[in-house]
Scaffold this motif. Structure first.
Motif, PDB file in Angstrom:
ATOM      1  N   ARG A  64       0.825  -1.212   0.000  1.00  0.00           N
ATOM      2  CA  ARG A  64       0.000   0.000   0.000  1.00  0.00           C
ATOM      3  C   ARG A  64       0.857   1.259   0.000  1.00  0.00           C
ATOM      4  N   GLN A  65       2.063   1.151   0.560  1.00  0.00           N
ATOM      5  CA  GLN A  65       2.973   2.295   0.574  1.00  0.00           C
ATOM      6  C   GLN A  65       3.677   2.480  -0.767  1.00  0.00           C
ATOM      7  N   ASP A  66       3.856   1.368  -1.493  1.00  0.00           N
ATOM      8  CA  ASP A  66       4.602   1.429  -2.753  1.00  0.00           C
ATOM      9  C   ASP A  66       3.921   0.494  -3.748  1.00  0.00           C
ATOM     10  N   GLY A  67       3.374   1.054  -4.814  1.00  0.00           N
ATOM     11  CA  GLY A  67       2.644   0.264  -5.803  1.00  0.00           C
ATOM     12  C   GLY A  67       3.507  -0.716  -6.569  1.00  0.00           C
ATOM     13  N   ARG A  68       4.822  -0.594  -6.440  1.00  0.00           N
ATOM     14  CA  ARG A  68       5.709  -1.531  -7.126  1.00  0.00           C
ATOM     15  C   ARG A  68       5.851  -2.846  -6.359  1.00  0.00           C
ATOM     16  N   VAL A  69       5.274  -2.897  -5.167  1.00  0.00           N
ATOM     17  CA  VAL A  69       5.318  -4.112  -4.349  1.00  0.00           C
ATOM     18  C   VAL A  69       4.007  -4.868  -4.521  1.00  0.00           C
ATOM     19  N   ARG A  70       4.089  -6.111  -4.957  1.00  0.00           N
ATOM     20  CA  ARG A  70       2.922  -6.977  -5.113  1.00  0.00           C
ATOM     21  C   ARG A  70       3.037  -8.143  -4.143  1.00  0.00           C
ATOM     22  N   VAL A  71       1.903  -8.548  -3.572  1.00  0.00           N
ATOM     23  CA  VAL A  71       1.897  -9.609  -2.567  1.00  0.00           C
ATOM     24  C   VAL A  71       1.008 -10.748  -3.044  1.00  0.00           C
ATOM     25  N   ILE A  72       1.544 -11.956  -3.024  1.00  0.00           N
ATOM     26  CA  ILE A  72       0.806 -13.164  -3.364  1.00  0.00           C
ATOM     27  C   ILE A  72       0.703 -13.993  -2.092  1.00  0.00           C
ATOM     28  N   ASP A  73      -0.498 -14.221  -1.621  1.00  0.00           N
ATOM     29  CA  ASP A  73      -0.709 -14.961  -0.381  1.00  0.00           C
ATOM     30  C   ASP A  73      -1.171 -16.376  -0.707  1.00  0.00           C
ATOM     31  N   LEU A  74      -0.342 -17.368  -0.372  1.00  0.00           N
ATOM     32  CA  LEU A  74      -0.700 -18.763  -0.608  1.00  0.00           C
ATOM     33  C   LEU A  74      -1.628 -19.266   0.501  1.00  0.00           C
TER      34      LEU A  74
END
Length: 320
Positions: A64-74
Protein backbone atom coordinates in the motif's frame (compact mmCIF):
# COMPACT_ATOMS: atom_id res chain seq x y z
CA UNK A 1 10.89 -6.16 -23.97
CA UNK A 2 7.55 -4.40 -24.13
CA UNK A 3 7.18 -2.19 -27.18
CA UNK A 4 5.30 0.55 -25.27
CA UNK A 5 7.89 0.67 -22.47
CA UNK A 6 11.46 1.42 -23.55
CA UNK A 7 12.85 0.43 -20.15
CA UNK A 8 12.89 -3.27 -19.26
CA UNK A 9 10.92 -4.35 -16.20
CA UNK A 10 12.87 -6.26 -13.55
CA UNK A 11 10.87 -8.56 -11.28
CA UNK A 12 12.50 -9.30 -7.93
CA UNK A 13 10.73 -12.46 -6.76
CA UNK A 14 10.92 -13.23 -3.03
CA UNK A 15 9.37 -16.04 -0.94
CA UNK A 16 8.54 -15.05 2.67
CA UNK A 17 7.92 -17.43 5.55
CA UNK A 18 7.72 -16.05 9.11
CA UNK A 19 9.99 -13.10 8.28
CA UNK A 20 8.30 -10.29 10.22
CA UNK A 21 11.63 -9.30 11.82
CA UNK A 22 13.21 -8.87 8.38
CA UNK A 23 10.57 -7.06 6.34
CA UNK A 24 11.40 -3.49 7.40
CA UNK A 25 15.12 -3.94 6.73
CA UNK A 26 14.38 -5.78 3.51
CA UNK A 27 12.46 -2.96 1.84
CA UNK A 28 14.72 -0.27 3.33
CA UNK A 29 17.72 -1.85 1.60
CA UNK A 30 16.22 -3.35 -1.54
CA UNK A 31 14.06 -0.51 -2.89
CA UNK A 32 16.81 2.18 -2.90
CA UNK A 33 19.19 -0.32 -4.47
CA UNK A 34 16.78 -1.13 -7.30
CA UNK A 35 16.01 2.57 -7.81
CA UNK A 36 19.73 3.21 -8.26
CA UNK A 37 20.07 0.76 -11.16
CA UNK A 38 19.97 2.83 -14.36
CA UNK A 39 17.77 1.95 -17.31
CA UNK A 40 15.23 -0.36 -15.66
CA UNK A 41 11.83 -0.33 -14.02
CA UNK A 42 11.13 -2.83 -11.28
CA UNK A 43 8.51 -4.66 -9.27
CA UNK A 44 8.92 -6.75 -6.13
CA UNK A 45 6.81 -9.92 -6.11
CA UNK A 46 6.45 -11.11 -2.51
CA UNK A 47 4.98 -14.58 -1.90
CA UNK A 48 3.70 -15.23 1.61
CA UNK A 49 4.19 -18.96 2.07
CA UNK A 50 1.67 -19.57 4.86
CA UNK A 51 3.44 -17.46 7.48
CA UNK A 52 2.10 -17.76 11.04
CA UNK A 53 3.37 -14.39 12.27
CA UNK A 54 2.64 -10.86 11.01
CA UNK A 55 4.55 -11.29 7.76
CA UNK A 56 1.44 -11.00 5.56
CA UNK A 57 0.15 -7.86 7.29
CA UNK A 58 3.53 -6.17 6.92
CA UNK A 59 3.79 -7.14 3.26
CA UNK A 60 0.30 -5.77 2.58
CA UNK A 61 1.28 -2.53 4.32
CA UNK A 62 4.40 -2.30 2.15
CA UNK A 63 2.34 -2.82 -1.02
CA UNK A 64 0.00 0.00 0.00
CA UNK A 65 2.97 2.30 0.57
CA UNK A 66 4.60 1.43 -2.75
CA UNK A 67 2.64 0.26 -5.80
CA UNK A 68 5.71 -1.53 -7.13
CA UNK A 69 5.32 -4.11 -4.35
CA UNK A 70 2.92 -6.98 -5.11
CA UNK A 71 1.90 -9.61 -2.57
CA UNK A 72 0.81 -13.16 -3.36
CA UNK A 73 -0.71 -14.96 -0.38
CA UNK A 74 -0.70 -18.76 -0.61
CA UNK A 75 -3.39 -20.80 1.15
CA UNK A 76 -0.83 -22.59 3.37
CA UNK A 77 2.86 -23.34 3.69
CA UNK A 78 3.83 -25.21 0.51
CA UNK A 79 7.61 -24.97 1.01
CA UNK A 80 10.25 -22.70 -0.46
CA UNK A 81 10.49 -24.44 -3.84
CA UNK A 82 6.73 -24.11 -4.40
CA UNK A 83 6.74 -20.50 -3.16
CA UNK A 84 9.61 -19.64 -5.50
CA UNK A 85 7.73 -21.29 -8.36
CA UNK A 86 4.68 -19.17 -7.51
CA UNK A 87 6.79 -16.00 -7.47
CA UNK A 88 8.33 -16.80 -10.86
CA UNK A 89 4.93 -17.60 -12.35
CA UNK A 90 3.52 -14.29 -11.06
CA UNK A 91 6.43 -12.19 -12.32
CA UNK A 92 5.62 -9.80 -15.17
CA UNK A 93 9.14 -8.62 -15.86
CA UNK A 94 11.49 -8.90 -18.80
CA UNK A 95 14.15 -9.82 -16.25
CA UNK A 96 13.52 -12.03 -13.22
CA UNK A 97 15.73 -12.18 -10.11
CA UNK A 98 14.94 -14.74 -7.37
CA UNK A 99 16.01 -13.36 -4.01
CA UNK A 100 15.91 -14.41 -0.35
CA UNK A 101 14.27 -12.28 2.31
CA UNK A 102 17.10 -12.81 4.82
CA UNK A 103 19.43 -10.37 2.97
CA UNK A 104 22.37 -12.79 3.09
CA UNK A 105 22.67 -12.08 -0.61
CA UNK A 106 23.60 -8.36 -0.77
CA UNK A 107 21.08 -6.33 -2.81
CA UNK A 108 23.82 -4.32 -4.54
CA UNK A 109 24.82 -7.46 -6.46
CA UNK A 110 21.58 -7.15 -8.45
CA UNK A 111 23.06 -4.18 -10.30
CA UNK A 112 26.09 -6.30 -11.27
CA UNK A 113 23.78 -9.00 -12.59
CA UNK A 114 21.99 -6.43 -14.75
CA UNK A 115 25.32 -5.10 -16.06
CA UNK A 116 26.35 -8.61 -17.08
CA UNK A 117 22.96 -9.20 -18.73
CA UNK A 118 23.51 -6.12 -20.88
CA UNK A 119 26.50 -7.94 -22.38
CA UNK A 120 24.10 -10.37 -24.04
CA UNK A 121 23.63 -13.22 -21.57
CA UNK A 122 20.29 -14.91 -20.86
CA UNK A 123 21.24 -16.13 -17.38
CA UNK A 124 23.61 -14.49 -14.90
CA UNK A 125 24.52 -16.59 -11.86
CA UNK A 126 25.52 -15.08 -8.52
CA UNK A 127 28.34 -17.26 -7.17
CA UNK A 128 29.38 -17.16 -3.52
CA UNK A 129 33.16 -16.91 -3.19
CA UNK A 130 33.20 -16.55 0.59
CA UNK A 131 30.83 -18.46 2.88
CA UNK A 132 32.28 -17.31 6.21
CA UNK A 133 28.75 -16.39 7.30
CA UNK A 134 27.80 -20.09 7.18
CA UNK A 135 28.71 -22.65 9.83
CA UNK A 136 31.49 -25.17 9.19
CA UNK A 137 28.94 -28.00 9.03
CA UNK A 138 26.81 -26.14 6.48
CA UNK A 139 29.83 -25.32 4.32
CA UNK A 140 31.05 -28.92 4.40
CA UNK A 141 27.66 -30.41 3.61
CA UNK A 142 27.11 -27.90 0.78
CA UNK A 143 30.44 -28.78 -0.85
CA UNK A 144 29.75 -32.50 -0.41
CA UNK A 145 26.29 -32.19 -1.94
CA UNK A 146 27.46 -30.29 -5.01
CA UNK A 147 30.28 -32.76 -5.65
CA UNK A 148 28.10 -35.84 -5.17
CA UNK A 149 25.18 -34.45 -7.21
CA UNK A 150 27.40 -33.49 -10.12
CA UNK A 151 29.14 -36.88 -10.04
CA UNK A 152 25.88 -38.85 -10.33
CA UNK A 153 23.73 -36.50 -12.43
CA UNK A 154 23.81 -35.56 -16.09
CA UNK A 155 22.63 -32.04 -15.15
CA UNK A 156 25.51 -30.23 -13.47
CA UNK A 157 24.67 -27.65 -10.81
CA UNK A 158 27.23 -24.81 -10.51
CA UNK A 159 28.95 -25.01 -7.13
CA UNK A 160 28.21 -22.30 -4.54
CA UNK A 161 25.35 -20.93 -6.63
CA UNK A 162 21.95 -20.74 -4.98
CA UNK A 163 18.64 -19.46 -6.32
CA UNK A 164 20.01 -15.90 -6.54
CA UNK A 165 20.51 -15.15 -10.23
CA UNK A 166 19.06 -13.14 -13.11
CA UNK A 167 17.31 -14.63 -16.12
CA UNK A 168 15.31 -13.31 -19.04
CA UNK A 169 11.63 -13.68 -19.89
CA UNK A 170 12.53 -16.38 -22.43
CA UNK A 171 14.18 -18.45 -19.70
CA UNK A 172 11.24 -17.77 -17.37
CA UNK A 173 8.79 -19.10 -19.96
CA UNK A 174 10.93 -22.22 -20.36
CA UNK A 175 10.84 -22.80 -16.58
CA UNK A 176 7.07 -22.30 -16.47
CA UNK A 177 6.69 -25.01 -19.13
CA UNK A 178 8.28 -27.64 -16.85
CA UNK A 179 5.35 -29.54 -15.33
CA UNK A 180 6.78 -31.52 -12.41
CA UNK A 181 5.31 -30.95 -8.97
CA UNK A 182 8.37 -32.20 -7.05
CA UNK A 183 10.47 -29.09 -7.62
CA UNK A 184 14.23 -28.80 -7.19
CA UNK A 185 14.71 -25.30 -8.56
CA UNK A 186 18.52 -25.30 -8.69
CA UNK A 187 18.34 -28.35 -10.95
CA UNK A 188 15.57 -26.87 -13.10
CA UNK A 189 17.55 -23.64 -13.52
CA UNK A 190 20.54 -25.69 -14.70
CA UNK A 191 18.46 -27.98 -16.93
CA UNK A 192 17.06 -25.22 -19.17
CA UNK A 193 20.55 -24.01 -20.09
CA UNK A 194 20.85 -20.79 -22.19
CA UNK A 195 23.84 -18.45 -22.45
CA UNK A 196 25.17 -18.10 -18.93
CA UNK A 197 27.62 -15.81 -17.15
CA UNK A 198 28.79 -15.68 -13.53
CA UNK A 199 29.13 -12.78 -11.09
CA UNK A 200 31.03 -13.48 -7.87
CA UNK A 201 30.11 -11.99 -4.49
CA UNK A 202 30.63 -12.42 -0.76
CA UNK A 203 27.65 -13.72 1.18
CA UNK A 204 26.71 -11.88 4.36
CA UNK A 205 25.34 -13.08 7.68
CA UNK A 206 21.58 -13.16 8.15
CA UNK A 207 20.40 -9.65 9.08
CA UNK A 208 17.76 -10.77 11.60
CA UNK A 209 15.62 -13.74 12.59
CA UNK A 210 16.73 -17.34 12.18
CA UNK A 211 16.95 -19.82 9.34
CA UNK A 212 14.00 -22.13 8.69
CA UNK A 213 16.18 -24.91 7.24
CA UNK A 214 17.04 -27.58 9.80
CA UNK A 215 19.57 -30.34 9.17
CA UNK A 216 16.74 -32.78 8.50
CA UNK A 217 15.13 -30.45 5.94
CA UNK A 218 18.46 -29.94 4.20
CA UNK A 219 18.98 -33.72 4.05
CA UNK A 220 15.55 -34.23 2.46
CA UNK A 221 16.28 -31.34 0.10
CA UNK A 222 19.49 -33.04 -1.00
CA UNK A 223 17.60 -36.31 -1.61
CA UNK A 224 15.09 -34.38 -3.71
CA UNK A 225 17.86 -32.94 -5.83
CA UNK A 226 19.64 -36.25 -6.40
CA UNK A 227 16.52 -38.30 -7.20
CA UNK A 228 15.10 -35.55 -9.43
CA UNK A 229 18.04 -35.53 -11.82
CA UNK A 230 19.72 -38.93 -11.60
CA UNK A 231 18.79 -42.61 -11.83
CA UNK A 232 22.26 -43.74 -10.77
CA UNK A 233 21.08 -44.68 -7.23
CA UNK A 234 18.78 -47.22 -8.89
CA UNK A 235 21.49 -48.48 -11.20
CA UNK A 236 23.89 -48.95 -8.28
CA UNK A 237 21.65 -51.66 -6.85
CA UNK A 238 21.80 -53.61 -10.10
CA UNK A 239 25.59 -53.70 -9.89
CA UNK A 240 25.53 -54.37 -6.15
CA UNK A 241 23.11 -57.28 -6.62
CA UNK A 242 25.28 -58.70 -9.39
CA UNK A 243 28.37 -58.42 -7.18
CA UNK A 244 26.67 -60.15 -4.24
CA UNK A 245 25.37 -62.92 -6.54
CA UNK A 246 28.87 -63.51 -7.95
CA UNK A 247 30.31 -63.53 -4.43
CA UNK A 248 27.69 -66.07 -3.33
CA UNK A 249 28.39 -68.25 -6.39
CA UNK A 250 32.12 -68.13 -5.72
CA UNK A 251 31.52 -69.05 -2.09
CA UNK A 252 29.29 -71.98 -3.12
CA UNK A 253 31.95 -73.33 -5.50
CA UNK A 254 34.59 -73.00 -2.79
CA UNK A 255 32.45 -74.83 -0.20
CA UNK A 256 31.57 -77.61 -2.65
CA UNK A 257 35.24 -78.15 -3.49
CA UNK A 258 36.30 -78.08 0.15
CA UNK A 259 33.59 -80.61 1.08
CA UNK A 260 34.67 -83.00 -1.69
CA UNK A 261 38.28 -82.81 -0.61
CA UNK A 262 38.16 -82.55 3.19
CA UNK A 263 34.67 -83.78 4.03
CA UNK A 264 31.93 -82.00 6.00
CA UNK A 265 32.77 -79.92 9.08
CA UNK A 266 30.46 -78.28 11.60
CA UNK A 267 29.74 -74.69 10.47
CA UNK A 268 29.46 -71.76 12.86
CA UNK A 269 26.22 -69.90 13.34
CA UNK A 270 27.80 -66.47 13.91
CA UNK A 271 29.03 -66.16 10.32
CA UNK A 272 25.66 -67.37 9.02
CA UNK A 273 23.72 -64.84 11.10
CA UNK A 274 26.08 -62.05 10.02
CA UNK A 275 25.59 -62.91 6.34
CA UNK A 276 21.80 -62.99 6.73
CA UNK A 277 21.72 -59.61 8.53
CA UNK A 278 24.09 -58.08 5.97
CA UNK A 279 22.04 -59.22 2.99
CA UNK A 280 18.80 -58.23 4.73
CA UNK A 281 20.16 -54.74 5.36
CA UNK A 282 21.30 -54.38 1.75
CA UNK A 283 17.86 -55.44 0.52
CA UNK A 284 16.08 -52.96 2.80
CA UNK A 285 18.31 -50.11 1.63
CA UNK A 286 17.58 -51.08 -1.98
CA UNK A 287 13.85 -51.11 -1.26
CA UNK A 288 14.23 -47.68 0.34
CA UNK A 289 15.89 -46.27 -2.78
CA UNK A 290 13.12 -47.75 -4.92
CA UNK A 291 10.60 -46.21 -2.54
CA UNK A 292 12.08 -42.74 -3.03
CA UNK A 293 11.55 -42.94 -6.79
CA UNK A 294 8.16 -44.66 -6.57
CA UNK A 295 7.02 -42.00 -4.10
CA UNK A 296 7.91 -39.27 -6.57
CA UNK A 297 6.10 -41.11 -9.36
CA UNK A 298 3.07 -41.33 -7.06
CA UNK A 299 3.14 -37.61 -6.31
CA UNK A 300 3.56 -36.67 -9.96
CA UNK A 301 0.74 -39.01 -11.05
CA UNK A 302 -1.78 -37.15 -8.88
CA UNK A 303 -1.43 -34.04 -11.02
CA UNK A 304 -2.10 -31.69 -8.11
CA UNK A 305 -1.15 -28.02 -8.50
CA UNK A 306 2.18 -27.01 -7.00
CA UNK A 307 0.52 -24.30 -4.87
CA UNK A 308 -2.78 -22.49 -4.37
CA UNK A 309 -3.21 -18.71 -4.16
CA UNK A 310 -5.62 -17.27 -1.59
CA UNK A 311 -5.32 -13.59 -2.52
CA UNK A 312 -3.20 -11.15 -4.46
CA UNK A 313 -2.57 -7.65 -3.13
CA UNK A 314 -1.56 -4.79 -5.41
CA UNK A 315 -1.71 -1.36 -3.90
CA UNK A 316 -4.74 -1.07 -1.62
CA UNK A 317 -6.99 -3.63 -3.31
CA UNK A 318 -6.82 -7.41 -2.87
CA UNK A 319 -7.37 -9.67 -5.89
CA UNK A 320 -8.58 -13.25 -5.52
Amino acid sequence: MHSMDPLPLLSLVVPFYNEEEMIGQFFDRVIPTLEAIPGIRFEIVCVNDGSRDRTLQQLIFASRQDGRVRVIDLTRNFGKEAALTAAINEARGDLIVPFDADLQDPPHVIGKLVDKWREGYDVVLAKRVDREADSLLKKWTAVSFYHFHNDVSDVKIPENVGDFRLFTREVCDALKALPESCRFMKGLFAWVGYRTAVVEYVREARAAGKTHFSGWKLWNFALEGITSFSTLPLRIWTYLGLSVALLALSRAIYLAGRTLIYGVDVPGYASLATAILLLGGIQLIGIGVLGEYIGRIYLESKGRPIYLVRQRFEGAAPHV
